[in-house]
Design an enzyme around this catalytic site. Structure first.
Site, PDB file in Angstrom:
ATOM      1  N   THR A   1      -5.082  -0.650  -6.066  1.00  9.42           N
ATOM      2  CA  THR A   1      -5.872   0.584  -6.090  1.00  9.42           C
ATOM      3  C   THR A   1      -5.092   1.826  -6.480  1.00  9.42           C
ATOM      4  O   THR A   1      -3.892   1.927  -6.213  1.00  9.42           O
ATOM      5  CB  THR A   1      -6.494   0.822  -4.694  1.00  9.42           C
ATOM      6  OG1 THR A   1      -7.302   1.990  -4.728  1.00  9.42           O
ATOM      7  CG2 THR A   1      -5.452   0.975  -3.622  1.00  9.42           C
TER       8      THR A   1
ATOM      9  N   SER B   1      -7.467   1.581   4.924  1.00 12.52           N
ATOM     10  CA  SER B   1      -8.133   1.067   3.726  1.00 12.52           C
ATOM     11  C   SER B   1      -9.350   0.239   4.113  1.00 12.52           C
ATOM     12  O   SER B   1      -9.487  -0.202   5.256  1.00 12.52           O
ATOM     13  CB  SER B   1      -7.133   0.190   2.981  1.00 12.52           C
ATOM     14  OG  SER B   1      -7.750  -0.500   1.938  1.00 12.52           O
ATOM     15  N   SER B   2     -10.219   0.029   3.128  1.00 15.36           N
ATOM     16  CA  SER B   2     -11.315  -0.930   3.316  1.00 15.36           C
ATOM     17  C   SER B   2     -11.098  -2.174   2.447  1.00 15.36           C
ATOM     18  O   SER B   2     -11.972  -3.037   2.392  1.00 15.36           O
ATOM     19  CB  SER B   2     -12.646  -0.300   2.908  1.00 15.36           C
ATOM     20  OG  SER B   2     -12.927   0.815   3.701  1.00 15.36           O
TER      21      SER B   2
ATOM     22  N   ARG C   1       0.827  -1.187   0.000  1.00 14.34           N
ATOM     23  CA  ARG C   1       0.000   0.000   0.000  1.00 14.34           C
ATOM     24  C   ARG C   1       0.879   1.262   0.000  1.00 14.34           C
ATOM     25  O   ARG C   1       1.986   1.253   0.521  1.00 14.34           O
ATOM     26  CB  ARG C   1      -0.833  -0.074   1.279  1.00 14.34           C
ATOM     27  CG  ARG C   1      -1.733   1.066   1.545  1.00 14.34           C
ATOM     28  CD  ARG C   1      -3.025   0.892   0.872  1.00 14.34           C
ATOM     29  NE  ARG C   1      -4.009   1.778   1.490  1.00 14.34           N
ATOM     30  CZ  ARG C   1      -5.112   2.164   0.894  1.00 14.34           C
ATOM     31  NH1 ARG C   1      -5.399   1.729  -0.310  1.00 14.34           N
ATOM     32  NH2 ARG C   1      -5.962   2.953   1.506  1.00 14.34           N
TER      33      ARG C   1
ATOM     34  N   THR D   1     -10.571   0.911  -7.283  1.00 13.20           N
ATOM     35  CA  THR D   1      -9.757  -0.198  -6.854  1.00 13.20           C
ATOM     36  C   THR D   1     -10.113  -1.353  -7.759  1.00 13.20           C
ATOM     37  O   THR D   1     -11.144  -1.305  -8.412  1.00 13.20           O
ATOM     38  CB  THR D   1     -10.157  -0.433  -5.381  1.00 13.20           C
ATOM     39  OG1 THR D   1      -9.817   0.743  -4.656  1.00 13.20           O
ATOM     40  CG2 THR D   1      -9.550  -1.637  -4.763  1.00 13.20           C
TER      41      THR D   1
ATOM     42  N   ASN E   1      -7.139   4.430  -5.591  1.00 12.49           N
ATOM     43  CA  ASN E   1      -8.192   5.048  -4.788  1.00 12.49           C
ATOM     44  C   ASN E   1      -9.358   5.429  -5.692  1.00 12.49           C
ATOM     45  O   ASN E   1     -10.136   4.580  -6.072  1.00 12.49           O
ATOM     46  CB  ASN E   1      -7.700   6.224  -3.956  1.00 12.49           C
ATOM     47  CG  ASN E   1      -8.656   6.522  -2.814  1.00 12.49           C
ATOM     48  OD1 ASN E   1      -9.447   5.661  -2.438  1.00 12.49           O
ATOM     49  ND2 ASN E   1      -8.617   7.702  -2.267  1.00 12.49           N
TER      50      ASN E   1
ATOM     51  N   GLY F   1     -14.446   1.002  -2.496  1.00 16.91           N
ATOM     52  CA  GLY F   1     -14.283   1.876  -1.335  1.00 16.91           C
ATOM     53  C   GLY F   1     -14.906   1.247  -0.098  1.00 16.91           C
ATOM     54  O   GLY F   1     -14.681   0.073   0.210  1.00 16.91           O
TER      55      GLY F   1
HETATM   56  N1  GLY Z   1      -8.630   3.310  -1.491  1.00 16.23           N
HETATM   57  C1  GLY Z   1      -9.777   2.634  -1.062  1.00 16.23           C
HETATM   58  C2  GLY Z   1      -9.504   1.761   0.094  1.00 16.23           C
HETATM   59  O1  GLY Z   1      -8.375   1.357   0.285  1.00 16.23           O
HETATM   60  O2  GLY Z   1     -10.395   1.461   0.837  1.00 16.23           O
END
Ligand code: GLY
Length: 572
Positions: free
Chosen positions: A399, A452-453, A108, A381, A401, A474
């Site tokens: 991702t 992040s999700s 990341r 993503t 984003n 997201g």
């Molecule tokens: N960039 C979206 C996430 O990582 O949740």
């Protein structure tokens, strides 16, 4: 069931300074969803684009393992799916080897060394939301290239040049633009040119069926294949990147690139009935929030309530509400803050969290606060799933984003840059582009990773690999992964059906349930409204694009490629 829903994505509108918006993106009719996914005897790759899945399988057929295929698929997505595939972003991978060893990997993005907590606030302390979303200041230090080399070193088998060769050829020879891609190039043209000028490869002049050749990206990939991660983090590519970033208002320097390291992390592991779920831990909230929701709903007879019934929706919504409230307070980069994972996942805590739930009425989110724990302080993503013929499995979510990230396109190198800095909590209580609220645990700090999700997930059943899955979307990633697992486990759907069926989502704040437009009758929505649930009816987004593989009882594999996108399963 005929899918006639329209494509929408969660991204922030260019000049929007207020609360997060759902931008309507595409108007392509989605083709009839297949009733069963591709079945393969040996191996499979499911990704957002057929070309990327094919290259992954080509590497497997050359004798590569799932990790070699991961590298090839990831890089092929950077070529054919600039919307989210990337060299300028980052990702997470959860894996399980043929021997049953599990692990997870974090490549990341990181906050630059010169980043600081209030970097998106003006002199009055007001959050300047567009600065974390568009342009140079929105960019986090990219991790993807470091990620593929680290995976290769630890788990790969073929030489990197062999793995990257078909990807370089793809960039050089080109790929054919799909309907939805052409629509996106149309839709994003004004923002692309506003940010980059007209010298950008991706313009609204590109039509469906055109072939896009990205020679700059082919050259960049060639350098990376020859020189390794050095090219990107210390060499020519890095220098060109930093010089471009500097001209565009970024604070990223060569020191940031040189300092970047990807990290092997402990996955989050929990049980649900006879399943063992292996998912991503911090700096993703995915595994913890998924685990919280699943443990909160486990005591209830879901299959008896019925798929997408009022009771089912209530139960998931209430568990989601409570878990996302906890996310806002407790989750952040565990290299910087202490995340109480065991307490958040403890059955005692979670059953207490659901004590005030009743099927009679909604619990308003304003009555739900993050739980009080006693512990010692100590949006776009893309996802792909791979299983090889030996049984190695990969779930990887990568991702930029937002769609096309910060919209900044490095023409000389052929790729977009992320706007991952928006995943931080820029100011307590201010929502990010996904409407997610954060606090101290996710405040900006130099070298920290943003929360992040993303929820790349593997599932075992009776000690054997059963499913690999994940999705973009997201904040809706976690609930899409949740519903897909439940569809197959609780409601006996096959993998493709489990991916196809309509989804819904709740995330504590804003206090509303989002529904995909088909499959939720008005009578059902009325009955939920009567109980106090707020329904987000104005917009009709798609929720997630899940790409999954199921290991069937006879050992064959079934792909679930999401019909909401151009996603494709390829196997043999
Ligand atoms: N960039 C979206 C996430 O990582 O949740």
């Amino acid at each position: 069931m005929k899918y006639s829903i329209y494509l929408f994505v969660l991204i922030l509108f260019w000049s929007c300074k207020e609360a997060p918006t759902i931008e309507q993106e595409q108007h392509s009719e989605i083709p009839e969803a297949p009733k069963i996914g591709l079945i393969a005897d040996h191996a499979m790759v499911v990704s957002a684009r057929e070309e990327a899945s094919k290259i992954g399988v080509e590497i497997l057929k050359k004798g590569g393992n799932a990790f070699d295929a991961m590298i090839a698929t990831e890089m092929a997505l950077a070529v054919v799916y600039p919307y989210a595939g990337n060299l300028g972003g980052g990702g997470f991978m959860v894996y399980r080897t043929q021997y049953g060893e599990i692990g997870s990997f974090d490549y990341r993005e990181k906050a630059p060394l010169k980043a600081h907590r209030d970097m998106y606030l003006d002199e009055d302390g007001d959050y300047q939301s567009d600065r974390s979303k568009v342009g140079g200041l929105a960019v986090g230090v990219p991790g993807t290239v470091a990620g593929i080399f680290e995976v290769h070193q630890k788990l790969g088998s073929l030489p990197m040049e062999v793995i990257l060769q078909p990807v370089i050829e793809l960039a050089r020879n080109g790929y054919v633009v799909t309907v939805s891609q052409a629509e996106r190039f149309q839709q994003y043209d004004s923002i692309f040119t506003k940010v980059n000028g007209t010298q950008i490869l991706y313009r609204n002049t590109i039509k469906k069926g055109d072939t896009v050749r990205n020679l700059q990206l082919a050259n960049t990939l060639e350098k990376i294949a020859l020189q390794g991660r050095y090219a990107f983090y210390e060499g020519d590519v890095g220098e060109a990147l930093v010089s471009f970033l500097k001209k565009n208002g970024s604070i990223i320097t060569m020191d940031d690139l040189a300092a970047y390291e990807a990290e092997w992390r402990e996955p989050v592991v929990f049980e649900y009935d006879d399943l063992r779920i292996i998912s991503m831990g911090p700096p993703s909230s995915g595994g913890v929030v998924l685990g919280q929701i699943m443990k909160m709903i486990e005591p209830y007879p879901l299959s008896k309530h019925g798929h997408n019934s009022a009771k089912y929706i209530q139960l998931l919504t209430e568990a989601e509400r409570r878990a996302y409230a906890d996310r806002s307070k407790f989750l952040g980069d565990s290299d910087f803050v202490s995340v109480p994972i065991d307490s958040l996942l403890s059955e005692r805590y979670l059953s207490k969290r659901m004590e005030d739930f009743s099927f009679d009425a909604a619990t308003p989110s304003e009555e739900i606060q993050p739980g009080s724990l006693q512990w010692i302080e100590s949006t776009e993503t893309t996802h792909y799933s791979i299983i090889d013929s030996l049984g190695n499995a990969v779930a990887a979510t990568t991702t930029l984003n937002a769609a096309y990230g910060s919209k900044l396109y490095v023409s000389e190198l052929g790729f977009f840059l992320n706007n991952e800095m928006d995943d931080f909590s820029a100011k307590p209580g201010e929502p990010n582009m996904f409407g997610l609220i954060g606090g101290e645990a996710n405040a900006i700090a130099p070298q920290k990773r943003m929360l992040s999700s993303m929820t790349p997930t593997l599932v075992e059943k009776r000690d054997s690999l059963w499913m690999t899955l994940g999705t973009p979307g997201g904040s809706t990633i976690i609930t899409s992964v949740l519903q897909t697992i439940l569809n197959v486990h609780e409601f006996n759907m096959n993998m493709q059906q489990g991916v196809n069926v309509p989804r819904f989502h709740h995330q504590w704040l804003p206090d509303e349930i989002i529904f995909e437009p088909e499959g939720f009758p008005q009578t059902l929505i009325d009955s939920l409204q009567k109980k106090g649930y707020i329904i987000q009816a104005k917009q009709t987004p798609i929720i997630g694009k899940v790409d999954a593989i199921l290991v069937r009882d006879d050992g064959t594999l079934e792909g679930g490629a999401d019909p909401r996108g151009d996603d494709a399963a390829i196997g043999y």
